[in-house]
Write an enzyme that holds these catalytic residues in place. Structure first.
Site, PDB file in Angstrom:
ATOM      1  N   THR A 191      38.213  39.420  32.252  1.00 43.06           N
ATOM      2  CA  THR A 191      36.965  39.640  32.974  1.00 43.06           C
ATOM      3  C   THR A 191      35.896  39.407  31.932  1.00 43.06           C
ATOM      4  OG1 THR A 191      37.904  41.342  34.454  1.00 43.06           O
ATOM      5  CG2 THR A 191      35.550  41.381  34.193  1.00 43.06           C
ATOM      6  N   LYS A 243      42.915  46.260  34.907  1.00 41.99           N
ATOM      7  CA  LYS A 243      43.572  46.057  36.189  1.00 41.99           C
ATOM      8  C   LYS A 243      42.703  46.712  37.251  1.00 41.99           C
ATOM      9  CE  LYS A 243      48.170  45.675  34.240  1.00 41.99           C
ATOM     10  NZ  LYS A 243      49.521  46.240  34.122  1.00 41.99           N
TER      11      LYS A 243
END
Length: 326
Positions: A191, A243
């Site tokens: 990310t 996650k």
């Protein structure tokens, strides 16, 4: 008190043996994006402008899992998502399910500024992008050869796979594994995000991602969810990576601010406390406080990250030790 900035390009079980061809472009990308953010803060840009600018640069870098480098869904498509938040006003915007928008973070800001809403997704978000005249590209622009290989590996292994993952073996063909996606296999996470504070204590945060390799179409992670992947108020600004399902359950980004406010902890103490509540191998974050503190915390093997402050501190790291640039 002074300006401070921190950014990340994903956390996870990043092996110290990561090949130079995978490591060096990301290190250079972190340095470039940090320099862009520092220059903007020195030019007295508002932190909201700074985090948008830096995340745009990260989205344009093909070696990070956002924008140009977004990983692929089980259908071989991209579904990008992002969010942005201003600390003082708590105004925020978020988008998901983008397949043509070059910079998802900028569309998220337009949702914040040009609509009565916070979150737009999929066809509605794409239609809004066209209405606003933001830069778009054919979906093929986002599909890199590296991510095609990643998707093939994940499909052969019959699992949803996290970014940065090294080649893996196919799951045994038994009753337990047959037809099942295993969401908690390799723990390598991708990310991008940025947090910033200026000399007046104004704070902002932004996060963007392509999600998980081989994710189901329509899956939404933590990056566009205010309070999970992104949060900013008058105390601190946080951008998380991990996650998504674990980050959403833990309301990770908001909890850092809450722990500071209600337990009276420093930014570093609060960030460490919150990450410690997430199962190991699942989470990382970067954060800054209104007083210029910086925290970069993770419970994985490493996290691509960079940070700097007005007092001359500057660091780029993947594992525990900073990277030395000549």
């Amino acid at each position: 008190m002074g300006w401070a900035i921190a950014l990340h390009g994903g956390a996870g079980d990043i092996p110290r043996s990561l090949p130079p061809e995978l490591r060096l472009p990301r290190e250079a990308g972190l340095r470039h994006c940090l320099d862009v953010g520092i220059a903007a803060l020195k030019a007295h840009k508002h932190p909201l402008d700074v985090v948008e600018l830096v995340v745009r640069e990260l989205e344009n870098h093909p070696h990070f899992n956002a924008g140009k480098g977004s990983v692929l869904t089980c259908s071989g498509t991209v579904e990008m998502e992002a969010s942005i938040m201003d600390g003082k006003s708590k105004r925020c915007g978020a988008v998901s399910g983008l397949s043509t928008v070059v910079n998802a973070v900028s569309l998220a800001r337009l949702v914040m500024e040009k609509t009565p809403h916070i979150y737009l997704g999929f066809h509605g978000a794409e239609a809004f992008a066209r209405e606003q005249g933001v830069e778009t590209a054919d979906p093929s622009y986002f599909i890199t050869p590296e991510n095609i290989v990643r998707l093939k590996q994940a499909q052969e292994a019959n699992r949803v796979q996290i970014d940065y993952t090294q080649p893996i073996q196919k799951e045994p063909n038994d009753a337990a594994a047959a037809g099942a996606r295993i969401p908690n296999g390799d723990s390598q996470i991708g990310t991008v995000g940025c947090v910033a504070v200026d000399g007046e204590g104004n704070l902002a945060s932004a996060t963007s991602t392509g999600g998980l390799v081989n994710k189901m179409a329509g899956r939404i992670g933590d990056s566009p969810i205010i309070g999970a992947g992104t949060y900013a108020n008058h105390i601190c600004a946080v951008s998380a990576t991990g996650k998504g399902e674990a980050m959403i359950r833990g309301t990770v980004a908001r909890d850092v601010a809450a722990v500071m406010e209600f337990k009276g902890l420093s930014l570093k103490e609060a960030a460490a406390y919150v990450i410690d509540q997430v199962p190991p191998g699942n989470a990382g974050l970067v954060a800054v406080s209104s007083t210029g503190e910086i925290a970069t915390v993770y419970n994985t093997a490493g996290m691509f990250r960079a940070s700097a402050s007005e007092d001359g501190y500057s660091e780029i790291s993947i594992w525990d030790s900073p990277i030395n640039f000549m």
